[in-house]
Every structure is written in structure tokens, then in C-alpha cells.
Design a protein around this motif. Structure first.
Motif, PDB file in Angstrom:
ATOM      1  N   VAL A  39       0.796  -1.220  -0.004  1.00  0.00           N
ATOM      2  CA  VAL A  39       0.170   0.092   0.129  1.00  0.00           C
ATOM      3  C   VAL A  39       1.020   1.224   0.056  1.00  0.00           C
ATOM      4  N   GLY A  71     -10.374   4.911   6.822  1.00  0.00           N
ATOM      5  CA  GLY A  71      -9.673   3.818   6.310  1.00  0.00           C
ATOM      6  C   GLY A  71      -8.900   3.928   4.938  1.00  0.00           C
ATOM      7  N   ALA A  72      -8.670   5.042   4.397  1.00  0.00           N
ATOM      8  CA  ALA A  72      -8.320   5.318   3.211  1.00  0.00           C
ATOM      9  C   ALA A  72      -7.367   6.414   3.225  1.00  0.00           C
ATOM     10  N   GLU A  74      -6.734   9.986   1.172  1.00  0.00           N
ATOM     11  CA  GLU A  74      -7.070  10.744   0.389  1.00  0.00           C
ATOM     12  C   GLU A  74      -5.924  11.554  -0.267  1.00  0.00           C
ATOM     13  N   CYS A 107      -6.391   3.406  -7.765  1.00  0.00           N
ATOM     14  CA  CYS A 107      -7.342   4.043  -6.858  1.00  0.00           C
ATOM     15  C   CYS A 107      -8.616   4.085  -7.344  1.00  0.00           C
ATOM     16  N   ARG A 124      -8.347   8.287  -4.003  1.00  0.00           N
ATOM     17  CA  ARG A 124      -8.599   7.758  -2.710  1.00  0.00           C
ATOM     18  C   ARG A 124      -7.915   6.141  -2.840  1.00  0.00           C
ATOM     19  N   PRO A 126      -7.319   2.732  -0.275  1.00  0.00           N
ATOM     20  CA  PRO A 126      -7.439   2.030   1.087  1.00  0.00           C
ATOM     21  C   PRO A 126      -6.201   1.738   1.723  1.00  0.00           C
ATOM     22  N   ARG A 128      -5.739  -0.627   3.539  1.00  0.00           N
ATOM     23  CA  ARG A 128      -5.508  -1.957   3.560  1.00  0.00           C
ATOM     24  C   ARG A 128      -5.392  -2.601   2.207  1.00  0.00           C
ATOM     25  N   SER A 129      -4.554  -3.291   1.894  1.00  0.00           N
ATOM     26  CA  SER A 129      -4.718  -4.097   0.539  1.00  0.00           C
ATOM     27  C   SER A 129      -5.656  -4.909   0.335  1.00  0.00           C
TER      28      SER A 129
END
Length: 132
Positions: A39, A71-72, A74, A107, A124, A126, A128-129
Motif C-alpha cells: 500500500v 480507512g483510506a 485521500e 485508486c 483515494r 484504501p 489495507r490491500s
């Protein structure tokens, strides 16, 4: 959590924008949030592509804002060009001009917003992958 940088629009500023990603992830680590290496690499790549566009297509400063929201990450890059930015259709024979295509794939898309002084591109990713 948020980090921001404003740059003059020189080639060395692209690496400086990537270091901003490292700063964000260091801050996240200091509060116990781990980010998968894949990530982190992909966020750096997106920032690098957007910063490269700003340097190559704009005669002026640009800025990078990185915010962690829901959780992302930006990723927002603003510049002083009013030139519309689009992802070109995939073409394995084309040399160069793949930056926005890369951003779109990593994204899931991006938005371009005109501003009084140019434009703002936001994407954006995340934290987490998909494999995590």
C-alpha cells in the motif's frame, strides 16, 4: 491525520512529494497504525505520478495534501494549470503518458475539480490491500 506540502514545480519536488508520503506513514506508525508495504509503495507511486504531471504541465507551484479518512488515504494534488486531466485509453504501444492511467487503476478513479487558480486532482486508496 493530514500532511501537506507546497512545492515550486521543479523536478526535485517530485521526490519531495514522495517523502511527504513517508512522513504520513511515519506519523501513522507512531500511533500504532501499520500500513502494508504494498500500500505504501502504491501511494508513493500515485503521488509521484500526480506530482510529475504538475511539474511537467504547469509553470508554477503545486501542492500535495494527504489525509487519512475512513480507512483510506485521500491524495490531493493542486496546481495552477486549467488543462483538463484524463486517463488515456490503454495502449501498450504508447511510450509515456500513462500517469493518470496508473492512478485510475490503483485508486479506482480520480476526480478533477477546477479552482480559481487552476485545478485539484483527488484520488483515494484504501490503507489495507485487497489481500489483507
Amino acid at each position: 491525520m493530514q500532511v501537506s506540502g507546497v512545492y515550486q514545480g521543479e523536478g526535485a519536488d517530485i521526490a519531495a512529494a514522495r517523502r511527504l508520503v513517508e512522513e504520513l506513514f511515519a506519523r501513522l506508525g507512531s500511533v500504532g497504525t501499520r500500513v502494508a508495504a504494498a500500500v505504501a509503495v502504491n501511494v508513493k507511486l500515485v503521488v509521484s505520478e500526480l506530482a510529475t504531471n504538475a511539474v511537467k504541465c504547469t509553470a508554477g507551484p503545486f501542492g500535495v495534501d494527504l489525509r487519512v479518512i475512513a480507512g483510506a488515504v485521500e491524495i490531493t494534488v493542486w496546481d495552477t494549470s486549467t488543462q483538463v486531466v484524463t486517463a488515456m485509453a490503454a495502449d501498450p504501444l504508447r511510450v509515456g503518458s500513462h500517469g493518470m492511467e496508473i492512478v485510475k487503476v490503483l485508486c479506482g478513479g480520480f476526480t478533477t475539480t477546477p479552482t480559481v487558480t487552476g485545478k485539484r486532482i483527488t484520488a483515494r486508496m484504501p490503507l489495507r490491500s485487497a489481500a489483507a
